[in-house]
Enzyme design. Sequence first.
Site, PDB file in Angstrom:
ATOM      1  N   ASP A  87       0.851  -1.198   0.000  1.00  0.00           N
ATOM      2  CA  ASP A  87       0.000   0.000   0.000  1.00  0.00           C
ATOM      3  C   ASP A  87       0.885   1.246   0.000  1.00  0.00           C
ATOM      4  O   ASP A  87       2.036   1.197   0.463  1.00  0.00           O
ATOM      5  CB  ASP A  87      -0.903  -0.018   1.241  1.00  0.00           C
ATOM      6  CG  ASP A  87      -2.177   0.796   1.060  1.00  0.00           C
ATOM      7  OD1 ASP A  87      -2.280   1.548   0.063  1.00  0.00           O
ATOM      8  OD2 ASP A  87      -3.059   0.691   1.928  1.00  0.00           O
ATOM      9  N   ASP A  90       0.617   8.834   2.192  1.00  0.00           N
ATOM     10  CA  ASP A  90       0.775  10.264   1.913  1.00  0.00           C
ATOM     11  C   ASP A  90       1.988  10.823   2.642  1.00  0.00           C
ATOM     12  O   ASP A  90       2.638  11.745   2.153  1.00  0.00           O
ATOM     13  CB  ASP A  90      -0.512  11.004   2.309  1.00  0.00           C
ATOM     14  CG  ASP A  90      -1.672  10.507   1.470  1.00  0.00           C
ATOM     15  OD1 ASP A  90      -1.653  10.713   0.252  1.00  0.00           O
ATOM     16  OD2 ASP A  90      -2.581   9.870   2.029  1.00  0.00           O
ATOM     17  N   GLY A 106      -5.298   9.791   1.276  1.00  0.00           N
ATOM     18  CA  GLY A 106      -5.374  10.778   0.202  1.00  0.00           C
ATOM     19  C   GLY A 106      -6.382  10.387  -0.863  1.00  0.00           C
ATOM     20  O   GLY A 106      -6.934  11.247  -1.553  1.00  0.00           O
ATOM     21  N   GLU A 113      -8.388   0.194   3.644  1.00  0.00           N
ATOM     22  CA  GLU A 113      -6.939  -0.068   3.637  1.00  0.00           C
ATOM     23  C   GLU A 113      -6.466  -0.501   5.022  1.00  0.00           C
ATOM     24  O   GLU A 113      -5.681  -1.448   5.156  1.00  0.00           O
ATOM     25  CB  GLU A 113      -6.183   1.191   3.211  1.00  0.00           C
ATOM     26  CG  GLU A 113      -6.353   1.543   1.740  1.00  0.00           C
ATOM     27  CD  GLU A 113      -5.751   2.885   1.377  1.00  0.00           C
ATOM     28  OE1 GLU A 113      -5.297   3.024   0.247  1.00  0.00           O
ATOM     29  OE2 GLU A 113      -5.743   3.806   2.222  1.00  0.00           O
ATOM     30  N   LYS A 131       7.702  11.375   0.286  1.00  0.00           N
ATOM     31  CA  LYS A 131       6.763  10.966   1.344  1.00  0.00           C
ATOM     32  C   LYS A 131       7.433  10.855   2.720  1.00  0.00           C
ATOM     33  O   LYS A 131       6.748  10.784   3.733  1.00  0.00           O
ATOM     34  CB  LYS A 131       6.133   9.606   0.983  1.00  0.00           C
ATOM     35  CG  LYS A 131       5.428   9.570  -0.368  1.00  0.00           C
ATOM     36  CD  LYS A 131       4.184  10.397  -0.366  1.00  0.00           C
ATOM     37  CE  LYS A 131       3.416  10.394  -1.680  1.00  0.00           C
ATOM     38  NZ  LYS A 131       2.928   9.107  -2.123  1.00  0.00           N
TER      39      LYS A 131
END
Length: 233
Positions: A87, A90, A106, A113, A131
């Site tokens: 995964d 952000d 985001g 998730e 990030k």
Amino acid sequence: MKNTEGSSEAKRRAGEHAAGLVEDGEVVGLGTGSTTAHAIRGLGHAVDAGLDVRGIPTSFQSRQLALDADIPLTSLDAVDGVDVAIDGADQVAERPGGGFDLVKGGGAAHAREKIVDAAADRFVVVADPSKLVDPLDYPVPVELLPNARPTVAAAVRDLGGEPDLRMARRKDGPVVTENGNLVFDCDFGPIDDPATLATELSALPGVLEQGLFVDLADEVHVGHGDGVDVLGR
Ligand code: 5RP
């Protein structure tokens, strides 16, 4: 609200590298976002080449990408467990004693998730260098039931945040999540204690899920110009 600063080449490297971790027979959590999309496509190529996996999507987007890539799909209630979840995030911050805290959501998919990522034996985050931060300071996405909008807004302000109702693009009105809810992007400035803030936000009546993923990730694969750095293992 999306952190879109990173380069697509770095995202591609990270996503494809993470896809290469998946082994035959595994159940894979399929996250959401532009970085994970590269992982899903990479996994699709491996399936074409004979890899036997089943994917659990976390959103309409990841389900559609997996269908397009011919990845067999399953669901949490049809498996004994999730071997690995891949995964995006952000923001990613390393925890003082090791491990990682994330801001996610985001794409407004953070509720599903978090369920799938937290269920995985191995949760792999894919990211580009933009990030990585210290401390987290990205507005925290909070998914809430629509009728709780005024009370959650007041409570977020009491916690020191400024809630901003996420508005849709190319649709009048707010973003409505795949669960039928609204999203506040809550600006707290620098977040010195993500664990406490996560606990406080999760406890608010009407909040379905918030986007702080505290100490859930096992490793972070960071793509850059000429390779991938693996943090955490
Ligand atoms: C979706 C997410 C995404 O993983 C996050 O927004 C990162 O996306 P991208 O890889 O496109 O930068 O949390 O809810």
